[in-house]
Design a protein around this motif. Structure first.
Motif, PDB file in Angstrom:
ATOM      1  N   ARG A 185       0.826  -1.199   0.000  1.00 55.11           N
ATOM      2  CA  ARG A 185       0.000   0.000   0.000  1.00 55.11           C
ATOM      3  C   ARG A 185       0.867   1.258   0.000  1.00 55.11           C
ATOM      4  O   ARG A 185       0.655   2.186  -0.774  1.00 55.11           O
ATOM      5  CB  ARG A 185      -0.854  -0.033   1.273  1.00 55.11           C
ATOM      6  N   LEU A 186       1.881   1.234   0.875  1.00 57.34           N
ATOM      7  CA  LEU A 186       2.745   2.407   0.990  1.00 57.34           C
ATOM      8  C   LEU A 186       3.553   2.613  -0.289  1.00 57.34           C
ATOM      9  O   LEU A 186       3.744   3.744  -0.751  1.00 57.34           O
ATOM     10  CB  LEU A 186       3.675   2.232   2.198  1.00 57.34           C
ATOM     11  N   LYS A 188       2.692   1.712  -3.334  1.00 57.32           N
ATOM     12  CA  LYS A 188       1.814   2.238  -4.379  1.00 57.32           C
ATOM     13  C   LYS A 188       1.518   3.712  -4.118  1.00 57.32           C
ATOM     14  O   LYS A 188       1.460   4.513  -5.050  1.00 57.32           O
ATOM     15  CB  LYS A 188       0.502   1.449  -4.418  1.00 57.32           C
ATOM     16  N   ALA A 189       1.341   4.049  -2.845  1.00 56.44           N
ATOM     17  CA  ALA A 189       1.088   5.457  -2.507  1.00 56.44           C
ATOM     18  C   ALA A 189       2.283   6.310  -2.907  1.00 56.44           C
ATOM     19  O   ALA A 189       2.138   7.464  -3.313  1.00 56.44           O
ATOM     20  CB  ALA A 189       0.809   5.602  -1.017  1.00 56.44           C
ATOM     21  N   ARG A 191       4.293   5.724  -5.485  1.00 51.21           N
ATOM     22  CA  ARG A 191       4.189   5.951  -6.933  1.00 51.21           C
ATOM     23  C   ARG A 191       3.089   6.959  -7.226  1.00 51.21           C
ATOM     24  O   ARG A 191       3.233   7.811  -8.109  1.00 51.21           O
ATOM     25  CB  ARG A 191       3.894   4.632  -7.641  1.00 51.21           C
ATOM     26  N   ALA A 192       1.998   6.868  -6.481  1.00 49.61           N
ATOM     27  CA  ALA A 192       0.886   7.791  -6.693  1.00 49.61           C
ATOM     28  C   ALA A 192       1.330   9.221  -6.416  1.00 49.61           C
ATOM     29  O   ALA A 192       1.083  10.133  -7.205  1.00 49.61           O
ATOM     30  CB  ALA A 192      -0.293   7.415  -5.804  1.00 49.61           C
ATOM     31  N   ASP A 195       3.438  10.573  -9.057  1.00 49.83           N
ATOM     32  CA  ASP A 195       2.625  10.938 -10.222  1.00 49.83           C
ATOM     33  C   ASP A 195       1.990  12.310 -10.055  1.00 49.83           C
ATOM     34  O   ASP A 195       1.993  13.118 -10.975  1.00 49.83           O
ATOM     35  CB  ASP A 195       1.476   9.927 -10.382  1.00 49.83           C
ATOM     36  N   ALA A 200      -2.754  12.988  -4.585  1.00 50.03           N
ATOM     37  CA  ALA A 200      -2.506  12.071  -3.466  1.00 50.03           C
ATOM     38  C   ALA A 200      -3.126  12.630  -2.190  1.00 50.03           C
ATOM     39  O   ALA A 200      -3.786  11.923  -1.426  1.00 50.03           O
ATOM     40  CB  ALA A 200      -1.005  11.854  -3.286  1.00 50.03           C
ATOM     41  N   ILE A 205      -4.338  10.200   0.962  1.00 49.20           N
ATOM     42  CA  ILE A 205      -3.064   9.530   1.237  1.00 49.20           C
ATOM     43  C   ILE A 205      -2.290  10.355   2.254  1.00 49.20           C
ATOM     44  O   ILE A 205      -2.221  11.580   2.154  1.00 49.20           O
ATOM     45  CB  ILE A 205      -2.253   9.358  -0.064  1.00 49.20           C
TER      46      ILE A 205
END
Ligand code: ATP
Ligand code: MG
Lengths: 334, 233
Positions: A185-186, A188-189, A191-192, A195, A200, A205
């Protein structure tokens, strides 16, 4: 055949080793850029700090290595990682976070990182002096000579234990980072946020936590890269400062903000360097009889003299910035 | 009232963009904010979500004052926000985008993701594609689904149909009706004022940072003055 082995030793093995160091450094730089949008010039000195931390722990626990059968500096690496990760988070809290809270432009953070690098430089020299040190004062550095089973060869493939450890550790780091970024989860967050950090925040997030995780990873990779580099060569205060340019070249070539690009960029810069300084006449000499008589193979034939190999990443960097500023993997434009 | 924004004054440092505007909608209602470019519509949503500080006014969610609550906490309180631009994570897959919407959820949210794929069937086939490669309409669906992942009480949508083909516009409008019917209050900013007011329970006409008209969607559509100045005659 001897010539080929010489080539493998000088280009493939050396290139993988320096490429691994560049890749580890560039991942750290690129992750911080992706999340905080500034070029962290203190990353190289963070690596050096990690190496000195390992040196201190190795001095405190000298018996550890021989018991396990690995260099002590390598065995204490988990301790240095722990300390350097905490240290990287602390630096952020003390220097970068107050600036972020004031919404300063990213260039201010870059300048702050220059300040941090000078400070780290000073602190290391203050406590450790400027003379080079070795991790192998009480332990032997194992060097593996691999005999190549060809009748005509007399040369061996040569690789030292720290170099083997470096390559293995780099592979482990890359695989774990990949798992982290794509499975957790962390991750992916992270990468988010890289982005689109505003989105986010809008998504709920916890961006502070992502920033913290970024510094933990940067510190971890810096401790690993710095220590393994110092095990391979020697420990000195400017151990990795000189690597700042190739590391940034690697990060930018790979597309800044793109961790996989940083790996590719690191290897590309590393191999370019070893290829550029390689003495090609060694490979040409066996074919001397096929050349016309008036061609004389010079004793040294390299693209760049070894002393000037720093121009290699420099040229790559400029070429990329001119022709493809987003890098191979289309990262952010800086 | 689900959300009650009272006398908002806010801006970006200089002259305030919002000069005392009011919005209020109930659960299950669709509220629509229309107005010319630069009227402050986006700024109004940002203020309700807490992305910019108010210099005056207050925001209440079901009677509770949230004026000083930071945006990430408002997500936890049940406000979902779909921004006007750049509203998906382009290098993440559709599924990962939805997971990021659920970042604050501590429970198992895979049933919620399945619900989203039911609500937006085109996304189900694209679940493992990166969002950056989707069409504009699909991207808008990802953005709305992402905001719905927290099962919000209030959904803020900033121009959800801008630039979409008519087929996608109908689909998105249809989904908005479904969402509202499930009890979520939806506050939409729209360029396409006529179409939006048709589905609005309440419409807010904004100009130069002030409420010009506030009435039911139907009444606004039939109001000659509104029609003249905002609906193109
Ligand atoms: N980040 C910002 N910084 C400074 N000024 C801004 C910012 N965002 C918007 N503004 C200004 O605030 C005013 C209102 O902008 P806002 O985006 O709220 O309008 P809008 O009604 O959403 O317009 P549009 O229909 O174009 O989306 C405009 O004059 C704009 O220039
Ligand atoms: Mg707007």
């Amino acid at each position: 055949m001897n010539e080929l082995i010489f080539f493998i030793n000088k280009v493939l093995i050396s290139g993988s080793i320096i490429g691994s160091i560049y890749a580890l450094g560039a991942i750290g730089v690129t992750l911080v850029f992706g999340i905080l949008r500034f070029a962290n010039f203190s990353h190289a000195d963070l690596m050096t700090s990690g190496a000195y931390l390992s040196f201190v722990f190795a001095a405190l626990l000298p018996g550890l290595g021989p018991v396990i059968g690995l260099p002590t500096g390598f065995v204490v690496l988990p301790l240095s990682i722990l300390f350097l990760a905490a240290f990287a988070v602390t630096i952020d809290v003390m220097f970068y976070r107050p600036l972020r809270k004031r919404n300063v432009r990213p260039v201010m953070l870059l300048v702050a990182s220059l300040g941090v690098t000078l400070m780290l430089h000073g602190v290391i020299r203050l406590f450790a002096g400027t003379s080079p040190r070795t991790f192998f004062a009480e332990q032997n550095k194992d060097v593996f000579r691999i005999d190549v089973p060809f009748e005509t060869t007399t040369r061996d493939l040569i690789i030292s234990e720290p170099q083997v450890l470096l390559i293995i550790t780099t592979i482990i780091c890359i695989v774990s980072l990949h798992q982290f970024l794509t499975r957790t989860r962390l991750g992916k967050a992270m990468r988010a946020m890289s982005d689109n950090s505003e989105l986010a925040l809008v998504s709920g997030i916890n961006t502070d936590k992502v920033v913290q995780a970024t510094w933990v990873i940067a510190g971890t990779l810096a401790a690993i890269a710095g220590t393994l580099l110092a095990l391979d060569v020697v420990l000195k205060p400017d151990l990795s400062f000189n690597l700042l340019l190739p590391i940034f070249a690697a990060a930018i070539v790979g597309g800044i903000g793109r961790p996989y690009g940083a790996i590719a960029g690191g290897l590309l810069v590393g191999f370019s360097e070893t290829l550029a300084v390689f003495n090609w006449s060694v490979l040409l000499r066996p074919f001397a009889e096929y050349f016309p008589e008036w061609v004389e193979i010079p004793s040294r034939l390299n693209f760049v003299p070894t002393e000037y190999k720093i121009i290699v990443p420099f040229v790559i960097l400029i070429a990329v910035l001119i022709w493809r500023p987003t890098g191979i993997f289309r990262g952010q434009v800086i | 009232m689900l959300i009650n924004a009272i006398n908002l004054v806010a801006g970006y440092g200089g002259e305030p963009v919002l000069r005392g505007v009011n919005f209020a909608i109930d659960s299950g209602d669709i509220g629509v904010i229309v107005g010319p470019n630069g009227a402050g519509k986006t700024t109004a949503l940002k203020s309700i979500f807490g992305l910019i500080r108010l210099s005056k006014g207050s925001v209440q969610l079901e009677g509770e004052d949230i004026t000083n609550v930071p945006p990430d906490r408002r997500v936890r309180l049940g406000i979902g926000y779909v921004t006007q631009e750049r509203n998906v994570f382009p290098s993440l897959t559709v599924r990962e985008n939805l997971e990021m919407g659920a970042f604050i959820r501590k429970d198992k949210f895979s049933p919620v993701i399945d619900n989203m794929f039911e609500l937006f069937p085109p996304l189900a086939q694209k679940a493992d594609d990166v969002a950056g490669q989707l069409s504009g309409g699909q991207r808008q669906m990802v953005a709305i689904a992402r905001a719905l992942m927290v099962s919000p009480r209030l959904l803020l949508l900033d121009e959800p149909t801008v630039g979409l083909s008519p087929a996608f516009v109908s689909e998105i409008v249809d989904r908005i009706l479904t969402i509202a019917r499930s009890g979520v209050g939806v506050l939409i900013v729209e360029q396409n004022a006529k179409r939006a007011l048709e589905i609005a329970d309440i419409g807010f006409v904004l100009a130069s940072g002030k409420n010009l008209f506030t009435d039911s969607g139907k009444n606004l559509l039939n109001d000659p003055e509104v029609a003249k100045s905002f609906l193109g005659g």
